[in-house]
Structure formats: structure tokens, C-alpha cells
Design an enzyme around this catalytic site. Structure first.
Site, PDB file in Angstrom:
ATOM      1  CB  CYS A  95      -1.658  24.273   1.782  1.00  0.00           C
ATOM      2  SG  CYS A  95      -1.901  25.543   0.512  1.00  0.00           S
ATOM      3  NE  ARG A 130      -2.830  29.092  -7.135  1.00  0.00           N
ATOM      4  CZ  ARG A 130      -3.526  29.126  -5.996  1.00  0.00           C
ATOM      5  NH1 ARG A 130      -4.339  30.155  -5.744  1.00  0.00           N
ATOM      6  NH2 ARG A 130      -3.434  28.153  -5.112  1.00  0.00           N
ATOM      7  CG  HIS A 194      -0.430  20.569  -1.916  1.00  0.00           C
ATOM      8  ND1 HIS A 194      -1.275  20.524  -0.833  1.00  0.00           N
ATOM      9  CD2 HIS A 194      -0.398  21.863  -2.295  1.00  0.00           C
ATOM     10  CE1 HIS A 194      -1.749  21.737  -0.590  1.00  0.00           C
ATOM     11  NE2 HIS A 194      -1.220  22.572  -1.464  1.00  0.00           N
TER      12      HIS A 194
END
Length: 234
Positions: A95, A130, A194
Site C-alpha cells: 500500500c 475508495r 493487506h
């Protein structure tokens, strides 16, 4: 332990919003099955990073505030980070760590934050949106499938330096447009996964460990480790 590998955990005290330290725990776990001790060292603000001191580097993700703080310090380390990458060191950026080894990223407020410039991807912002959810990608060379969870506002576009980590089968990937996810250049991997990525994808953890061992112990044959099969740690 028969072997040992040293990991630099870049800004692990600031860039661990999504539990990316779990990637170190995963490497330590799998390392036990490969007779390898994993020795992590935190490298944070005002610390010196020497490319020759480490076998692997982990650079996790954070919020915009932390990433802007890190960006200023990162410029002092950028030459050594680039040296590590170009010398085939094993590097995993997740990220924010993925974004910050590129040219720059643009925050949600439109501020341009400079990266190390080690690779040539860049990240733009998107308005009131997002990319969130489970995602699956496939490595176009090995055909390995990787599973993860993405949560990012940025849209990353790859340059000429490196290819994607995989083609998006499910989810959004780097930018929601070109079906790419992450980046792979030499022994450097960047991703939005993640979870953390190595706890859900032991094959990738195995690849990173074997390459780091080959770099550190060039006169030893590690082909037997390639035949090992591990379950996910979660």
C-alpha cells in the site's frame, strides 16, 4: 537455525496501519521450516539505512499523515533503497510502501507527496471513492493465484520499470482500469494486498525467502526448499 536473514522493517512504527507487520511474522513462521532465523530491525525516522546490511526489506502502509512524515525522511534514504533494489535485494512494499517507492502519490486533498523514485510508477487520487474488498490476482508467468484485501483511495499506474504482480481476476487492483495489481521488478514486489499478503499466500513468502537465501548464501543449493508446501498461516 542453520541460516539467518536480516530484515529491515522500514518505518514499522509509523507504517503499520493495516497490520502489515504480520508479513514479518509470516516470514519467521515459514523460516522455521526452512532452517532459517528471521531477524527484524526497525529502521525509522533519522535512522540510517545501509543497503548492504539487510537481506530483505518490508515497507508497510499508513495514513496520509504518517506517509507525508515518512516521505520527508525517505528522501535521505532513497539512494540506498534504490541501491538495494537494483542489487537484487528482496523488497516487499504494501500500500503506502508500494506507493512511496515510486515517483509520487497524490493525497485525497490533492497534495503531491514525493516517493523514493526507485521505481517509476505514480499514484493519483480519486474523488469521494475508495477501492475496498477482497481481491484475487494471477501471476502471468507462474500462474500462481494470490488472495488479499484491498482498501486504497489512490490509483497507481505502472511505468516502464517492472511489470504487474498479477492480473486482476476479482477486485480493483492498482487503478480499477487496466486490470493490473502491484508491481514486480527484479526481486522487488509492491502490492495493495493487506491481510497481510504473506499470511494468505505462503507460496509468495516461500519465493521471497528462497531468493533472499540464494543472495546471502550463493554457494548453497536451496532447490530442496522449493519443493516444500506450506498452508496459509491464518
Amino acid at each position: 537455525m542453520k541460516y539467518s536473514l536480516k530484515i529491515a522493517h522500514l518505518y514499522g512504527d509509523l507504517m503499520n496501519t493495516y497490520g502489515d507487520i504480520g508479513n514479518i511474522y509470516a516470514l519467521q513462521y515459514y523460516g522455521k521450516f526452512m532452517d532459517t532465523e528471521i531477524i527484524p530491525q526497525l529502521i525509522s525516522l533519522n535512522d540510517t539505512f545501509n543497503a548492504d546490511d539487510f537481506d530483505l526489506v518490508l515497507f508497510g502502509g499508513g495514513q496520509d499523515f504518517e506517509q507525508k512524515v515518512v516521505s520527508k525522511d525517505l528522501l535521505k534514504k532513497s539512494s540506498q533503497i534504490t541501491k538495494f533494489i537494483e542489487n537484487n535485494g528482496v523488497f516487499l512494499g504494501v500500500c503506502g510502501g508500494f506507493q512511496l517507492i515510486g515517483k509520487y502519490y497524490v493525497t485525497a486533498e490533492g497534495e503531491k507527496v514525493m516517493g523514493s523514485g526507485s521505481l517509476d510508477h505514480y499514484t493519483l487520487n480519486q474523488n469521494e471513492n475508495r477501492f475496498i474488498g477482497n481481491t484475487i490476482i494471477e501471476d502471468p508467468i507462474t500462474h500462481n493465484k494470490y488472495h488479499g484485501f484491498e482498501n486504497h483511495q489512490g490509483m497507481t499506474f505502472l511505468g516502464k520499470k517492472g511489470t504487474s504482480l498479477g492480473k486482476v481476476l476479482e477486485g480493483y487492483g492498482n487503478n480499477g482500469k487496466d486490470k493490473t495489481e502491484g508491481v514486480h521488478y527484479k526481486n522487488t514486489y509492491g502490492t495493495y494486498f493487506h491481510g497481510p499478503i504473506l499470511t494468505r499466500n505462503p507460496k509468495l513468502a516461500q519465493e521471497l525467502l528462497i531468493q533472499a537465501l540464494k543472495n546471502h548464501y550463493p554457494n548453497i543449493d536451496f532447490n530442496n526448499f522449493e519443493k516444500l508446501s506450506f498452508p496459509p498461516t491464518f
